[in-house]
Design a protein around this motif. Structure first.
Motif, short mmCIF file in Angstrom:
data_model
loop_
_atom_site.label_atom_id
_atom_site.label_comp_id
_atom_site.label_asym_id
_atom_site.label_seq_id
_atom_site.Cartn_x
_atom_site.Cartn_y
_atom_site.Cartn_z
N ASP A 16 42.49 55.59 2.81
CA ASP A 16 42.92 54.24 3.23
C ASP A 16 44.40 54.20 3.59
O ASP A 16 44.83 53.38 4.39
CB ASP A 16 42.65 53.22 2.12
CG ASP A 16 41.20 52.78 2.09
OD1 ASP A 16 40.52 52.92 3.12
OD2 ASP A 16 40.73 52.31 1.03
N ALA A 17 45.17 55.07 2.96
CA ALA A 17 46.62 55.06 3.21
C ALA A 17 46.98 55.75 4.53
O ALA A 17 48.05 55.52 5.06
CB ALA A 17 47.35 55.74 2.05
N ILE A 18 46.10 56.60 5.03
CA ILE A 18 46.48 57.34 6.25
C ILE A 18 45.56 57.07 7.46
O ILE A 18 46.02 57.12 8.60
CB ILE A 18 46.58 58.87 6.01
CG1 ILE A 18 45.28 59.44 5.42
CG2 ILE A 18 47.78 59.20 5.12
CD1 ILE A 18 45.29 60.97 5.32
N ALA A 19 44.29 56.81 7.21
CA ALA A 19 43.35 56.73 8.35
C ALA A 19 43.58 55.51 9.26
O ALA A 19 43.55 55.65 10.49
CB ALA A 19 41.92 56.78 7.83
N PRO A 20 43.81 54.31 8.69
CA PRO A 20 43.94 53.14 9.58
C PRO A 20 45.10 53.27 10.57
O PRO A 20 45.03 52.70 11.65
CB PRO A 20 44.18 51.99 8.60
CG PRO A 20 43.58 52.45 7.31
CD PRO A 20 43.83 53.92 7.27
N VAL A 21 46.14 54.03 10.23
CA VAL A 21 47.30 54.09 11.15
C VAL A 21 46.93 54.80 12.46
O VAL A 21 47.62 54.65 13.46
CB VAL A 21 48.55 54.76 10.52
CG1 VAL A 21 49.00 54.04 9.27
CG2 VAL A 21 48.35 56.24 10.26
N VAL A 22 45.85 55.56 12.46
CA VAL A 22 45.41 56.16 13.72
C VAL A 22 44.09 55.53 14.19
O VAL A 22 43.34 56.12 14.97
CB VAL A 22 45.28 57.71 13.62
CG1 VAL A 22 46.63 58.36 13.45
CG2 VAL A 22 44.34 58.11 12.49
N GLY A 23 43.82 54.34 13.68
CA GLY A 23 42.68 53.56 14.16
C GLY A 23 41.34 53.96 13.56
O GLY A 23 40.29 53.59 14.09
N LEU A 24 41.35 54.69 12.46
CA LEU A 24 40.07 55.09 11.86
C LEU A 24 39.71 54.16 10.71
O LEU A 24 40.58 53.65 10.00
CB LEU A 24 40.16 56.53 11.33
CG LEU A 24 40.46 57.62 12.36
CD1 LEU A 24 40.65 58.96 11.67
CD2 LEU A 24 39.32 57.73 13.38
N PRO A 56 52.85 61.71 14.58
CA PRO A 56 53.99 60.97 14.01
C PRO A 56 53.56 59.73 13.22
O PRO A 56 54.21 59.36 12.25
CB PRO A 56 54.80 60.55 15.24
CG PRO A 56 54.25 61.28 16.39
CD PRO A 56 52.93 61.87 16.03
N ARG A 57 52.44 59.12 13.61
CA ARG A 57 51.99 57.93 12.85
C ARG A 57 51.57 58.34 11.43
O ARG A 57 51.78 57.61 10.47
CB ARG A 57 50.79 57.29 13.57
CG ARG A 57 51.14 56.66 14.91
CD ARG A 57 49.91 56.31 15.70
NE ARG A 57 49.13 57.49 16.09
CZ ARG A 57 47.93 57.47 16.67
NH1 ARG A 57 47.36 56.32 16.94
NH2 ARG A 57 47.31 58.58 17.00
N LEU A 58 50.99 59.54 11.34
CA LEU A 58 50.59 60.02 10.00
C LEU A 58 51.83 60.41 9.19
O LEU A 58 51.89 60.15 7.98
CB LEU A 58 49.64 61.22 10.13
CG LEU A 58 48.26 60.88 10.68
CD1 LEU A 58 47.44 62.14 10.90
CD2 LEU A 58 47.53 59.95 9.71
N ALA A 59 52.81 60.99 9.88
CA ALA A 59 54.06 61.36 9.18
C ALA A 59 54.69 60.11 8.57
O ALA A 59 55.13 60.11 7.42
CB ALA A 59 55.01 62.04 10.15
N GLU A 60 54.67 59.03 9.34
CA GLU A 60 55.25 57.77 8.88
C GLU A 60 54.45 57.23 7.67
O GLU A 60 55.03 56.80 6.67
CB GLU A 60 55.23 56.77 10.05
CG GLU A 60 55.93 55.46 9.81
CD GLU A 60 57.32 55.63 9.19
OE1 GLU A 60 58.06 56.54 9.62
OE2 GLU A 60 57.64 54.87 8.26
N ALA A 61 53.12 57.31 7.77
CA ALA A 61 52.28 56.82 6.66
C ALA A 61 52.55 57.63 5.40
O ALA A 61 52.60 57.09 4.29
CB ALA A 61 50.81 56.91 7.05
#
Ligand SMILES: Nc1ncnc2c1ncn2[C@@H]1O[C@H](COP(=O)(O)OP(=O)(O)OP(=O)(O)O)[C@@H](O)[C@H]1O
Length: 520
Positions: A130-138, A45-50
């Motif tokens: 950069d737009a998707i990885a940080p939201v899951v802590g990467l 879901p965090r990626l869906a939001e991103a």
């Protein structure tokens, strides 16, 4: 022999049956319609939001197809080869599954490596991560030579925190730095620099290797980067030992143990294996080239019936004119395009330079143009590209260096000032427009004798009908008097440049200083 192989690969018949059996039964990307983000099974879901923040509401077919083979039932069991048109969304097709797979990782190690042929392209791909990885802590890093090697090193590796390793000081001092990134986007040159020189930079834990623009990358032999990368990820039989203060052998806490994969049915390979994703809009079918990738039970995801495919909403036009009227016809065409963003491709850097210098001698052109070539400094090129993206320049004149992968929002027009030599070249140049479902047009200037070859070449691609475009004679005639003067000035300017090159100390007379751009 080498030249013949290349020609065969570039110019073979469009419907030729591939030599490799696995290429003959691809997954049909067009069978996927592209589902809404909310309906993609197992998407974090965090990626869906991103993705929603990026303005992505639903997936493109290639993204859904890749998801099925990686996160879905396919479960990354096979290496994936994607052949899908320009602008069809291949970047997210690999970025999303990799980020989702790594989102549950416990310890930071370099686990995914994406290699691309140019810095501009690598930075563009990094933006997507950069737009998707940080939201899951990467954490995402780049090794592209944009900054000094020292700056890059400090962004990629660091000494581990001492409190995590309760050893005596002496042991801590000896410890190698560890990676700061989970995902690295790199060009081959800088990647090899870090492999050879950066203490603590290791590919030992790599789980995913992406080779974007694969056909182009397989021609890039820079310091044998590909065999080196593959070799470094194979650690069977390598001594993983790490010694504690009593001399006892311990396993380093971050070691990825790859065992022989015999028991998993893939003899001679390691497990966990390195999963590879290779992609292009013009993926090679040449077995000898593909063998360099050492693919594991490869699966082809293909779009279209023919070997190559032109984006559905791309309109192709040809303009027939003599060589001497080409610059004038170009000006008239650019006037017709009314200052909309446009890329003009020439066959060489010299030709780009000549053309942009010549245009510089026409006063009051209703469009702003600039040269973009490797003759310029990297910083100048970067500024020019930014100005083009930002709309301060309408027309960029350059070579095939601009043809691969670069995405520019709102780019509607591409012009082939010189005929592309191969259908692949046409696809990549034209593919800078009509991206992500938008429409766009590609104009190609041809001399009479080139028309037959060009038509034959385009037949090798799906959707490649090409109409004739004519320009008003009187507009060309109006420009003729200025053209003669501009040509004279061009010759003077090129002569003085040549003189300056042979005698670098001499000053160029101010009247003949070259003008490569009409930017205000
Ligand atoms: N699902 C989506 N919805 C809307 N836009 C998207 C989606 N996926 C990607 N895009 C946009 O489409 C554009 C093209 O994507 P991308 O650069 O990945 O294409 P590509 O297939 O790699 O093209 P090329 O072969 O030229 O490199 C990008 O601007 C990207 O932001």
């Amino acid at each position: 022999m080498v030249a013949m192989a290349r020609k065969d690969d570039e110019e073979g018949p469009a419907d030729r049956v591939p030599h490799l059996p696995w290429m003959r039964c691809p997954v049909d990307i067009d069978a996927f319609s592209g589902c809404p983000v909310a309906q993609l099974p197992r998407l974090d879901p965090r990626l869906a939001e991103a993705l929603r923040r990026m303005g992505i509401e639903s997936f493109f077919p290639v993204q859904e197809a890749a998801w099925v083979e990686t996160i879905g039932p396919g479960a990354f069991e096979r290496d994936i080869c994607i052949n899908s048109p320009t602008g069809s969304g291949k970047t997210l097709a690999y970025a999303l599954p990799i980020v989702q797979m790594l989102s549950t990782r416990k310890v930071r190690c370099l686990r995914a490596l994406v290699v691309l042929p140019t810095r501009d392209l690598a930075l563009q791909v990094k933006e997507v991560f950069d737009a998707i990885a940080p939201v899951v802590g990467l954490s995402v890093g780049s090794a592209v030579g944009q900054s000094s090697i020292a700056d890059e090193v400090s962004n990629l590796v660091m000494k581990p925190k001492q409190e995590l390793y309760p050893t005596i000081d002496e042991e801590y001092v000896k410890m190698e730095p560890q990676t700061k990134v989970d995902i690295l986007v790199a060009t081959p040159g800088r990647l090899m620099d870090h492999i050879n020189m950066t203490n603590g930079f290791s590919l030992e834990h790599l789980q995913y290797l992406v080779i974007d623009e694969t056909d182009r990358m397989l021609r890039e032999a820079y310091q044998s980067w590909l065999p080196t990368v593959i070799q470094l990820t194979l650690s069977i039989g390598k001594d993983h030992s790490w010694h504690d203060t009593d001399g006892k052998t311990l396993l380093h806490p971050l070691t990825t143990i790859r065992r022989s994969g015999v028991e998993r049915g893939f003899k001679g390979k390691c497990y966990p294996r390195l999963a590879k994703i290779v992609l292009s809009a013009t993926l090679t079918q040449d077995p000898s080239k593909l063998s360099q990738l050492e693919l594991h039970h490869p699966l082809l995801l293909n779009s279209g019936k023919k070997r190559y495919r032109i984006p559905t909403k791309l309109e192709s036009y040809k303009l027939i004119c003599t060589s001497n009227l080409k610059p004038l016809s170009l000006i008239v065409l650019l006037q017709e395009l009314q200052g909309n963003k446009c890329l003009v491709f020439t066959s060489s850097v010299e030709s780009s330079h000549r053309l942009s210098t010549l245009l510089g001698f026409f006063e009051d052109l209703p469009f702003k143009f600039s040269e973009y070539s490797r003759l310029q400094r990297e910083s100048t090129r970067r500024k020019t590209l930014e100005a083009f993206k930002g709309g301060e320049i309408d027309v960029l004149i350059g070579t095939d260096r601009m043809a691969r992968g670069i995405h520019i929002d709102g780019l509607r027009y591409v012009i082939n000032y010189d005929m592309p030599p191969y259908v692949k070249t046409y696809i990549h140049r034209a593919g800078r427009t009509a991206r992500a479902g938008e429409s766009g047009s590609c104009f190609t200037f041809l001399r009479k004798h080139e028309v037959k070859t060009f038509d034959k070449m385009l037949k090798k691609a799906d959707n490649a009908s090409c109409s004739l475009h004519s320009l008003p004679e009187e507009s060309i005639e109006t420009l003729r008097p200025v053209f003669s003067i501009a040509l004279k000035k061009l010759e003077e300017s090129l002569e003085s440049e040549a003189a300056k090159k042979s005698n670098p100390g001499d000053k160029i007379p101010s009247g003949s200083k070259r003008k490569r751009t009409n930017q205000k």
